[in-house]
Design an enzyme around this catalytic site. Structure first.
Site, short mmCIF file in Angstrom:
data_model
loop_
_atom_site.label_atom_id
_atom_site.label_comp_id
_atom_site.label_asym_id
_atom_site.label_seq_id
_atom_site.Cartn_x
_atom_site.Cartn_y
_atom_site.Cartn_z
N HIS A 181 2.76 80.22 -31.07
CA HIS A 181 3.16 80.49 -32.46
C HIS A 181 4.67 80.67 -32.52
O HIS A 181 5.19 81.65 -31.99
CB HIS A 181 2.42 81.72 -32.96
CG HIS A 181 2.80 82.10 -34.35
ND1 HIS A 181 2.41 81.37 -35.44
CD2 HIS A 181 3.56 83.11 -34.84
CE1 HIS A 181 2.89 81.92 -36.54
NE2 HIS A 181 3.60 82.98 -36.21
N ASP A 183 7.78 81.24 -34.83
CA ASP A 183 8.32 81.58 -36.15
C ASP A 183 9.69 80.94 -36.34
O ASP A 183 10.59 81.20 -35.53
CB ASP A 183 8.49 83.10 -36.27
CG ASP A 183 7.16 83.82 -36.26
OD1 ASP A 183 6.30 83.48 -37.09
OD2 ASP A 183 6.98 84.72 -35.41
N ASP A 296 -0.89 83.31 -39.04
CA ASP A 296 -0.04 84.49 -39.18
C ASP A 296 0.34 84.92 -40.60
O ASP A 296 0.80 86.03 -40.78
CB ASP A 296 1.23 84.31 -38.33
CG ASP A 296 1.87 85.65 -37.95
OD1 ASP A 296 1.14 86.67 -37.93
OD2 ASP A 296 3.08 85.69 -37.68
N ASP A 433 2.74 84.53 -29.68
CA ASP A 433 4.07 84.19 -30.19
C ASP A 433 4.96 83.63 -29.07
O ASP A 433 5.11 84.26 -28.03
CB ASP A 433 4.75 85.43 -30.78
CG ASP A 433 4.03 85.94 -32.02
OD1 ASP A 433 3.00 85.34 -32.40
OD2 ASP A 433 4.49 86.94 -32.60
N HIS A 567 6.51 82.39 -43.22
CA HIS A 567 5.87 83.66 -43.56
C HIS A 567 6.69 84.90 -43.18
O HIS A 567 6.23 86.02 -43.40
CB HIS A 567 4.45 83.74 -42.98
CG HIS A 567 4.40 83.52 -41.50
ND1 HIS A 567 4.14 82.28 -40.95
CD2 HIS A 567 4.60 84.34 -40.45
CE1 HIS A 567 4.17 82.37 -39.63
NE2 HIS A 567 4.44 83.62 -39.30
ZN LIG Z 1 4.56 84.37 -37.40
#
Ligand SMILES: [Zn+2]
Length: 1162
Positions: A181, A183, A296, A433, A567
């Site tokens: 994941h 970000d 998420d 993550d 997000h």
């Molecule tokens: Zn995230």
């Protein structure tokens, strides 16, 4: 790319330089001796004379509309009658192709358009055949939200199974899905994450997946993939990646630019980020995603599955849902369902959705119910790697000696997880993550699992078949086993999320509101820029090269908008410096959009006479100056003097309907008059500029100039402002009446045309104000709204307050960027009991300014305005709050609250992503913070007699805690971290401005009562039109009138469709047809809204006649009628041709078309 960047830099520099020069000039001009005030005698009867003029005009306009309306209904009848006996009428062929430019026309004089009678009974909204198994609001009503300790699965129960559940013919199928994941910005910026981790993840991915064909991996964030592809991937790596993609070892899931926030994002921005990602994938990899992955986002909106469905996705995975809701669905084996739109009676919008059952998407919570066991199978946590298992039992390397015991241990977890679903197929995500950045993590995970997989698969007694898989592998197996018809249907959404205890994630609906507002401003610019540049390109007003240059600037801006949909972006949950990085990107994006808009406007106005497209960059100045990434934008002051006595004002309307508005610009002198596009003088109003932060005051040498404008759909109209002889009587320009309260110590130096009242006593009573025939606003002596008197004399009490919350301060129980955990109900925001109040009042606009200063709390500059706009005849107020929470306060959340006599009980409505309205209920059984919901665009309360609608320019959190009450968070300042990984409070508050529109609509007749089961509702036409105007303001541009002036209008569209949103217009996109061939062209997306007809003033429809969802595309833009095809939302799939380019939409339908520009060349 370098040339692009250089030219981009050049553009930006030019704009900044020009704006700077303009400002220097403007500022200098302010210091010049001012022109003497005009000797105009303001007779008492001036107001009545204006009013009567306005009334006359209105009457004329209304008569005009009545006539047009009659013609239209007569034509409709003729069409209807003719169709009773004849086959459906074919529309007359459009006139031979030519560039049509309509000169400006006055209200309502276009010929009535014939509507086709289209059978809408097939529309999902009119069907009633489907039945819902799970309705989320009913579930909320039903369950008690208890939090019983379930044992190892804390939020569930002790799962059991029978050994004989599986056989050699009915094996347990396990798909282990490795994922990482990433970000695009959170603790680090997008670029810094890439450098530190993501780049290495890609490098290792291509290397390690090649080692075994059974290895699989899924990837979600196209922004990162594109960064790697264009900056670091070698040719060999690219080939390897392509091969892995083709063989199915890698699957790209969702494929959006980011994994978007679903609470605060607007659906149009979300469509933009999906399109940006999908277009990149098609262009660079020839790839089209099939399955969605959103593990998420902090709660889920039902707008999302609809958009995913429209892109062509078939299945989707979600994770962050309230733990009690998960348990309820798991108890009934409903964690996999067909997610249906609330208004869909046909099932046409169903998206197959898999909800993860446990606490998190990390490895401890994805193999089965016991995190202590699952953690031992996260082989990154093998001793010596720096990550451990908090449950005390570390993973053990799999060797011959322990493989039997270890394999059975994890098989037991998989079997338990399978009990929660209807099929024998288990999805086991394996990641977290930024995982898989080091080579040894790949080795540890894959090699240990390979041993387990081989062992289990060879142990026939266990009746299990285990493999690495992608989402495609998993969903294929599920659908092979269980018919789609056997899954439940679910409607509703998954807000407000709680992950444990009473930790509700309703804080992020409001966190960092300045940037949330900036998101909407950027959305408006990206939309306007893409529409006007596409208009310029399709009308051939620009050369191909210019068209590509414009495309590049719009695409750059679009990517900044797309990135912020992440997000932790628009959610406001990244670290301070990461938000600054996003904001700087958005600032540049706004400037790029403005640059593209003003150029395209110039080309459209000059056409068809353009000989050589000049290199000059700035033709017009966009009147909305964003100086800094954290500063409220300002307006241009139009400096008029004898040397430069006149200025042209361009208004570009990026909406697909003709709009009627009162606009305000800032001028340096009160001695001006305004001329319409025909050069005739029109009535205008001059008011002083009230400014200030802690204290109010009048800006020197700046005045508001307000006047009504009319701009056609997708059109540019030019008005002009001229300096006038200040000695002559001007019957067109009027001056506001100015009242100043609680500020008798001010020495007011306004030009004497303004009638100024400044009583010495403190204000001790209510005050009222009105603009022409507008609603009358009643305010309290504290400068707050108290009541609204509608134009037809009905008084509605609407009491406005500001309130504040403090946070609980216990360990692990406080508000932060994500969580809202108040220490109790709100307390009043105590401001100075005698705030400075200024009221300016004229024929078009009246504004009440009130400086609410609460020491050790916050300061709010409140401005309530009403406009005299006959096209929106319902009672409507504009409320603008410019606010800053006192930096000396540790913890404070500020909210604006309206209290009304509306008897809505515990029911209220909020929107989802600006797409639809969902029914909410206040639940006493839930804590206060659970009763807050996202307010991305609109909310309303209603009873049998009236509806109060609040439209917002900024996504914020909202609640209706009592009957008749609506509350909207404004900003939050929090000193603590809320333990969700951010490791900081929210202390980077900056002065922020939110604009709201408050509408009061009444029920003219008794309406049909609604079924209590109906969970969706709709805005009225008036509210929808007002909302569109709020989100997509007219773009105002200025230029000096000179001999080389372009024409005074550009108006191509014959269509005005207030009920249709032109959501996207891309001028350069790619698509794949059924044979797999790629084509290039343009793409457009339309949404037809469904409208409430119970509330509101029916006269709105005279000004904004409905299109009934019918868009003859050739009447709107320059396209070849035989080159229009239906397409998916992100344009990657092209479908059937659209006959005659005539687009008919069902209410609530979103439909995209592809305009082919390559087939002809081929
Ligand atoms: Zn995230």
């Amino acid at each position: 790319m370098r040339i692009r960047r250089l030219s981009a830099l050049f553009w930006a520099t030019c704009i900044i330089a020009f704006i700077f020069i303009l400002y220097v000039v403007t500022d200098l001009s302010l210091k010049l001796p001012s022109i003497k005030p005009a000797m105009v005698d303001l007779e008492d009867n001036k107001w009545s004379s204006f009013e009567s003029k306005l009334r006359n005009i209105e009457n004329e306009l209304n008569q005009h509309h009545a006539v047009v309306g009659e013609i239209k209904s007569a034509m409709d009848q003729i069409v209807e009658q003719s169709q009773e006996f004849h086959p459906p009428q074919i529309r007359p062929k459009p006139a031979p192709k030519q560039i049509k430019i309509r000169e400006f026309k006055v209200v309502g004089d276009e010929p009535p358009r014939m509507h086709r009678k289209i059978n809408m009974s097939y529309c999902p909204i009119f069907q009633t055949s489907s039945k819902t198994d799970v309705q989320m609001l009913s579930m909320y009503d039903r369950i008690m939200f208890d939090d019983v300790d379930g044992g190892v699965w804390k939020q569930g129960w002790n799962i059991e199974y029978k050994d004989n559940q599986w056989s050699s013919k009915n094996k347990l199928k396990v798909f282990i899905v490795p994922h990482s994941h990433n970000d695009p910005g959170w603790i680090k910026t997008f670029e810094n994450y890439y450098k530190a981790q993501t780049k290495a993840i890609f490098t290792n991915m291509v290397e390690k997946l090649k080692e075994n064909v059974g290895r699989k991996f899924i990837w979600a964030e196209t922004s990162y993939l594109s960064l790697w592809w264009t900056s670091d991937a070698t040719d060999k790596e690219k080939t390897d990646f392509q091969n892995l993609l083709k063989s199915g070892q890698i699957e790209i899931v969702t494929g959006g630019w980011v994994m978007n926030d679903e609470a605060n994002s607007h659906w149009v921005s979300n469509a933009q980020q999906l399109t940006t990602g999908h277009q990149w994938l098609l262009d660079n990899l020839g790839y089209i995603p099939k399955n969605g992955w959103a593990i998420d986002p902090f709660g889920y909106s039902s707008s999302q599955p609809y958009l995913l469905k429209l892109t062509g996705l078939e299945n989707s995975v979600i994770q962050r849902v309230h733990y009690r809701v998960k348990k309820e669905l798991a108890l009934n084996r409903q964690l996999e369902f067909k997610w249906r739109q609330m208004w869909d009676g046909s099932g046409k919008t169903d998206m197959f959705t898999h909800m993860m059952p446990f606490y998190s998407y990390d490895v401890p919570h994805t193999c089965g119910p016991d995190p202590k066991i699952c953690c031992q199978f996260d082989f990154k946590r093998l001793p010596g790697n720096g990550v451990t298992c908090p449950w005390g039992s570390p993973p053990r390397k799999i060797v011959q000696k322990n493989v039997d015991e270890r394999s059975f241990m994890i098989l037991d977890q998989w079997r338990k997880k399978a009990q929660l679903y209807r099929s024998n197929v288990v999805l086991v995500p394996l990641g977290d993550d930024f995982r898989y950045d080091r080579a040894n993590e790949w080795d540890n995970q894959y090699q240990n699992y390979e041993m387990i997989i081989d062992y289990i698969n060879s142990n026939e007694a266990w009746n299990a078949e285990v493999q690495f898989g992608t989402l495609q592998d998993y969903f294929k197996a599920v659908h092979e086993e269980i018919k789609l018809a056997d899954f439940p249907v679910l409607t509703g959404d998954f807000f407000t999320y709680a992950d444990r205890n009473q930790h509700y994630w309703s804080g992020y609906y409001t966190s960092r509101p300045f940037y949330k507002r900036m998101d909407r401003a950027l959305l408006a610019y990206v939309r306007a820029a893409e529409v006007i540049t596409a208009q310029a390109s399709s009308s051939r007003s620009v050369s191909h090269i210019t068209s590509l240059q414009l495309r590049d600037r719009v695409e750059h801006a679009r990517r900044a908008l797309a990135l912020f949909q992440h997000h932790d972006g628009v959610a406001g949950t990244a670290r301070d410096d990461v938000h600054e990085d996003y904001a700087r990107k958005m600032l540049t994006a706004i400037k790029y959009s403005q640059s593209a808009i003003q150029q395209a406007a110039y080309y459209l106005l000059k056409q068809p006479a353009i000989q050589d497209q000049t290199q000059e960059d700035v033709y017009f100045d966009v009147d909305d100056i964003w100086r800094k990434h954290d500063e409220i934008p300002s307006r241009i002051t139009i400096a008029l003097d004898p040397m430069s006595p006149s200025r042209r004002l361009l208004f570009y309307n990026a909406l697909a309907f003709k709009r009627h508005e009162v606009v305000t610009v800032i001028v340096s002198t009160p001695h001006v008059e305004v001329f319409d596009p025909d050069g005739s003088p029109i009535m205008a109003q001059i008011s002083p500029v009230v400014a200030g932060e802690k204290r109010l005051g009048f800006a020197a040498n700046k005045f508001q100039l307000s006047f009504p404008v009319v701009v056609d759909a997708l059109a540019i109209t030019v008005y002009s402002v001229s300096l006038r002889d200040n000695m002559a009587i001007n019957k067109y320009t009027s001056y506001s009446r100015v009242r100043i309260y609680n500020a008798d110590y001010w020495s007011v130096e306004l030009p004497k045309m303004f009638a100024v009242e400044q009583p010495a006593a403190r204000l001790a009573d209510d005050v009222t104000m009105q603009a022409g025939n507008s609603s009358r606003v009643v305010a309290t002596m504290n400068g707050l709204l108290k009541a609204v008197v509608t134009p037809d004399g009905h008084t509605m009490p609407v009491h406005m307050d500001f309130v504040q919350y403090d946070t609980q301060k216990a360990q692990d129980n406080n508000s932060g960027a994500y969580l809202f955990i108040p220490d109790g109900p709100a307390t009043p925001f105590k401001s100075d009991p005698f705030p400075e109040i200024v009221i300016t009042e004229g024929p078009f606009k009246a504004t009440l300014y009130s400086g609410l200063v609460g020491p050790k709390a916050a300061e709010v500059l409140l401005a309530i305005s009403v406009y005299n706009n006959p096209s929106l005849p319902h009672a409507e107020l504009e409320i603008s709050n410019t606010l800053l929470i006192d930096p000396q306060v540790d913890d404070l959340e500020l909210a604006m609250r309206f209290s009304t006599p509306i008897k809505n009980g515990d029911i209220f409505y909020t929107d989802l992503n600006g797409m639809q309205m969902i029914k909410r209920r206040y639940f006493e059984k839930l804590p206060l913070q659970a009763n807050f919901y996202p307010l991305p665009a609109a909310a309303f309360l209603q009873d049998g007699g009236a509806r109060l609608t609040l439209l917002t320019s900024t996504p914020l959190g909202a609640a209706a805690l009592r009957s008749g009450q609506l509350e909207v968070m404004q900003d939050r300042r929090l000193s603590r971290d809320d333990n969700r990984g951010l490791n900081q409070g929210v202390l980077d508050n900056v002065r922020t401005r939110h604009t709201f529109r408050l509408l009061l609509e009444r029920v003219p007749q008794v309406c049909a009562s609604k079924s209590p089961e109906q969970t969706s509702e709709y805005l009225t036409l008036g509210a929808h039109v007002s909302q569109q105007m709020l989100l997509q303001p007219l773009i105002t541009m200025h230029y000096s009138a000179n001999e080389n002036s372009p024409r005074s209008s550009y108006s191509r569209s014959l269509v005005s469709a207030p009920d249709v949103v032109l959501a996207a217009f891309h001028s350069h996109i790619a698509t794949k047809n059924k044979d797999g061939a790629t084509h290039h062209g343009m793409g457009m997306t339309f949404q037809r809204v469904h409208l409430d007809t119970c509330y509101g003033n029916k006269a709105v429809e005279k000004w904004y006649p409905l299109s009934e969802g019918q868009i003859p595309l050739t009447d709107m833009v320059d396209v070849q009628p035989d080159q229009i095809f239906d397409s998916s939302l992100t344009f990657v799939h092209v479908r059937n041709p659209v006959p005659e380019a005539f687009i008919a939409l069902c209410p609530m339908e979103i439909r995209s078309v592809f305009i082919n520009q390559t087939l002809k060349r081929a």
